[in-house]
Design an enzyme around this catalytic site. Structure first.
Site, PDB file in Angstrom:
ATOM      1  N   LYS A 158       0.887  -1.185   0.000  1.00 39.50           N
ATOM      2  CA  LYS A 158       0.000   0.000   0.000  1.00 39.50           C
ATOM      3  C   LYS A 158       0.911   1.217   0.000  1.00 39.50           C
ATOM      4  CE  LYS A 158      -3.992   1.697   2.582  1.00 39.50           C
ATOM      5  NZ  LYS A 158      -4.953   1.803   1.467  1.00 39.50           N
TER       6      LYS A 158
HETATM    7  C1  LIG Z   1      -6.807   0.394  -3.742  1.00 38.83           C
HETATM    8  C2  LIG Z   1      -7.487  -0.122  -2.496  1.00 38.83           C
HETATM    9  N1  LIG Z   1      -8.125  -1.327  -2.547  1.00 38.83           N
HETATM   10  C3  LIG Z   1      -8.730  -1.838  -1.450  1.00 38.83           C
HETATM   11  C4  LIG Z   1      -8.768  -1.143  -0.265  1.00 38.83           C
HETATM   12  C5  LIG Z   1      -9.446  -1.795   0.926  1.00 38.83           C
HETATM   13  O1  LIG Z   1      -8.452  -2.259   1.824  1.00 38.83           O
HETATM   14  P1  LIG Z   1      -8.790  -2.396   3.374  1.00 38.83           P
HETATM   15  O2  LIG Z   1      -8.913  -1.014   3.899  1.00 38.83           O
HETATM   16  O3  LIG Z   1      -7.603  -3.114   3.943  1.00 38.83           O
HETATM   17  O4  LIG Z   1     -10.067  -3.167   3.502  1.00 38.83           O
HETATM   18  C6  LIG Z   1      -8.135   0.119  -0.159  1.00 38.83           C
HETATM   19  C7  LIG Z   1      -8.172   0.885   1.153  1.00 38.83           C
HETATM   20  N2  LIG Z   1      -8.282   2.300   0.930  1.00 38.83           N
HETATM   21  C8  LIG Z   1      -7.851   3.123   2.052  1.00 38.83           C
HETATM   22  C9  LIG Z   1      -7.533   4.519   1.589  1.00 38.83           C
HETATM   23  C10 LIG Z   1      -8.691   5.494   1.568  1.00 38.83           C
HETATM   24  C11 LIG Z   1      -8.181   6.925   1.305  1.00 38.83           C
HETATM   25  O5  LIG Z   1      -8.867   7.621   0.550  1.00 38.83           O
HETATM   26  O6  LIG Z   1      -7.126   7.330   1.825  1.00 38.83           O
HETATM   27  C12 LIG Z   1      -8.879   3.035   3.191  1.00 38.83           C
HETATM   28  O7  LIG Z   1     -10.002   2.526   2.955  1.00 38.83           O
HETATM   29  O8  LIG Z   1      -8.495   3.421   4.314  1.00 38.83           O
HETATM   30  C13 LIG Z   1      -7.470   0.614  -1.281  1.00 38.83           C
HETATM   31  O9  LIG Z   1      -6.813   1.792  -1.241  1.00 38.83           O
END
Ligand SMILES: Cc1[nH+]cc(COP(=O)(O)O)c(CN[C@@H](CCC(=O)O)C(=O)O)c1O
Length: 305
Positions: A158
Site C-alpha cells: 500500500k
Molecule cells: C486500492 C485499495 N483497494 C482496497 C482497499 C481496501 O483495503 P482495506 O482497507 O484493507 O479493507 C483500499 C483501502 N483504501 C484506504 C484509503 C482510503 C483513502 O482515501 O485514503 C482506506 O479505505 O483506508 C485501497 O486503497
C-alpha cells in the site's frame, strides 16, 4: 477539510498538529515511495476499539519489506504508538493514518542514507462514500484508466505513489457525474475501486476478485470470513464488467468505505437499484463486529483502554 486533532506521533514523539511539519525536500514527497495504512477505531460499549490493528500493522511492515524500507521501530512499538495516538487525542471514533516515508537527505532515485521516518495521525472521518451511500448505494463508473500491471505495481503493498492512478480514476468518475471509479486490470477483468475492493452477488453466491492486481483488503478478508460463517458460498475468481451489470447485488469494501452498496454501474441499475439483501446482512454483521456488539469476533478488535 480534515478534522484536526491535538497531537500527531512523529518518530517516537507526540507533536502538536500544527507543528507536525517536514522539509519540502523530503524524499517521499517528490518520488511517492511511502508505505501507509488506513485503520478505523470505533466506539463500543466498552470504549473505543481499533479494528484489525495487528493485520494493518503487519501489512504496513510487509509494504516496507517489499520496498526495502527498514522501519526503525518494531511492530509492537507501532501498535502502541497507534493506540496512544487515539488515546492522547481522546478520540472515541476515528480514522488512523500511519505513514512510513523516506525523509530528508539525498535526492534522486537511489536515496542513500536518507532516514526512514514514521508519522501517525488520527482524526474523525465519517462515511467515506456518504451516509446515503451506505444506506442506498452509490453510482459507479468503470474507469478509462486501468490498474497497473502486477509487475509494475507490487499490489500487496500500500504505497502512496500508487494512489495517483486511483486519484485520476476518481476525478474522471466524479467529473462524469458518478460517485466512484471501478478499475479494470491489464487484461480487462474487474480489479477494484479507487480505494476499495469489490464484491458481487449472483444467485446467492458471493464473488470477489482474486488477489492479483488488487490490494489484499483487510475488510475484504473480513467479509469473506463473515459470509462463510453464515453459510454464504464465496468464490474468489475473475469476472467482467458485464457480470456486474447483470448481478443481483454489488458492494465495495474498505476501511474508509466500510461496506458500501453499489446500485448502478455505467448507467446499468444493479438488481432493484437498492442495497441488496445479502449486502445488508453482511453490512449489519460487520458494523455489529466493529462496534463491539458481536462477541464471536472480539479478537478482531483492540480496545484503547
Ligand atoms: C486500492 C485499495 N483497494 C482496497 C482497499 C481496501 O483495503 P482495506 O482497507 O484493507 O479493507 C483500499 C483501502 N483504501 C484506504 C484509503 C482510503 C483513502 O482515501 O485514503 C482506506 O479505505 O483506508 C485501497 O486503497
Amino acid at each position: 477539510m480534515i478534522n484536526k486533532t491535538e497531537k500527531i506521533w512523529m518518530d517516537g514523539k507526540f507533536v502538536n498538529w500544527d507543528d507536525a511539519k517536514i522539509h519540502i525536500m523530503t524524499h517521499s514527497l517528490h518520488y511517492g515511495l511511502g508505505a501507509f495504512e488506513g485503520i478505523r477505531c470505533y466506539n463500543t460499549p466498552k470504549g473505543p476499539a481499533i479494528f484489525k490493528l495487528d493485520e494493518h500493522v503487519k501489512r504496513l511492515f510487509q509494504t516496507a519489506h517489499i520496498f526495502l524500507m527498514d522501519i526503525p521501530f518494531t511492530e509492537d512499538e507501532i501498535k502502541s504508538a497507534i493506540i496512544n495516538t487515539v488515546r492522547i487525542n481522546g478520540l472515541k471514533e476515528c480514522y488512523i493514518r500511519p505513514l512510513v516515508y523516506i525523509g530528508y537527505g539525498a535526492m534522486g532515485l537511489y536515496p542513500k542514507g536518507n532516514p526512514i521516518n514514521v508519522a501517525i495521525a488520527a482524526w474523525p472521518w465519517g462515511a467515506y462514500l456518504g451516509e446515503e451511500g451506505i444506506e442506498k448505494g452509490i453510482r459507479v463508473k468503470v474507469s478509462s484508466f486501468i490498474r497497473n500491471h502486477v509487475n509494475s505495481n507490487m499490489s500487496r503493498g500500500k504505497v502512496s505513489g500508487y494512489y495517483v492512478n486511483s486519484q485520476i480514476a476518481k476525478k474522471e468518475a466524479i467529473s462524469c457525474g458518478y460517485d466512484e471509479a471501478l478499475l479494470l486490470d491489464t487484461e480487462g477483468y474487474i480489479s477494484e475501486g479507487s480505494g476499495e475492493n469489490i464484491f458481487i452477488v449472483r444467485n446467492g453466491v458471493l464473488k470477489t476478485t482474486p488477489l492479483t492486481s488488487i490490494l489484499e483488503g483487510i475488510t475484504r478478508d473480513s467479509i469473506i470470513t463473515i459470509a462463510r460463517d453464515i453459510k454464504i458460498d464465496v468464490k474468489e475468481e475473475r469476472f467482467t464488467r458485464d457480470e456486474i451489470y447483470i448481478a443481483d447485488e454489488a458492494f465495495f469494501t474498505g476501511t474508509a468505505a466500510e461496506v458500501t452498496p453499489i446500485r448502478e454501474l455505467d448507467g446499468r441499475v444493479i438488481g432493484d437499484g437498492k442495497r441488496g439483501k445479502i449486502t445488508k446482512k453482511l453490512q449489519s454483521i460487520f458494523f455489529d463486529i466493529v462496534k463491539g456488539r458481536n462477541k464471536k469476533y472480539n479478537s478482531w478488535i483492540t480496545y484503547v483502554k
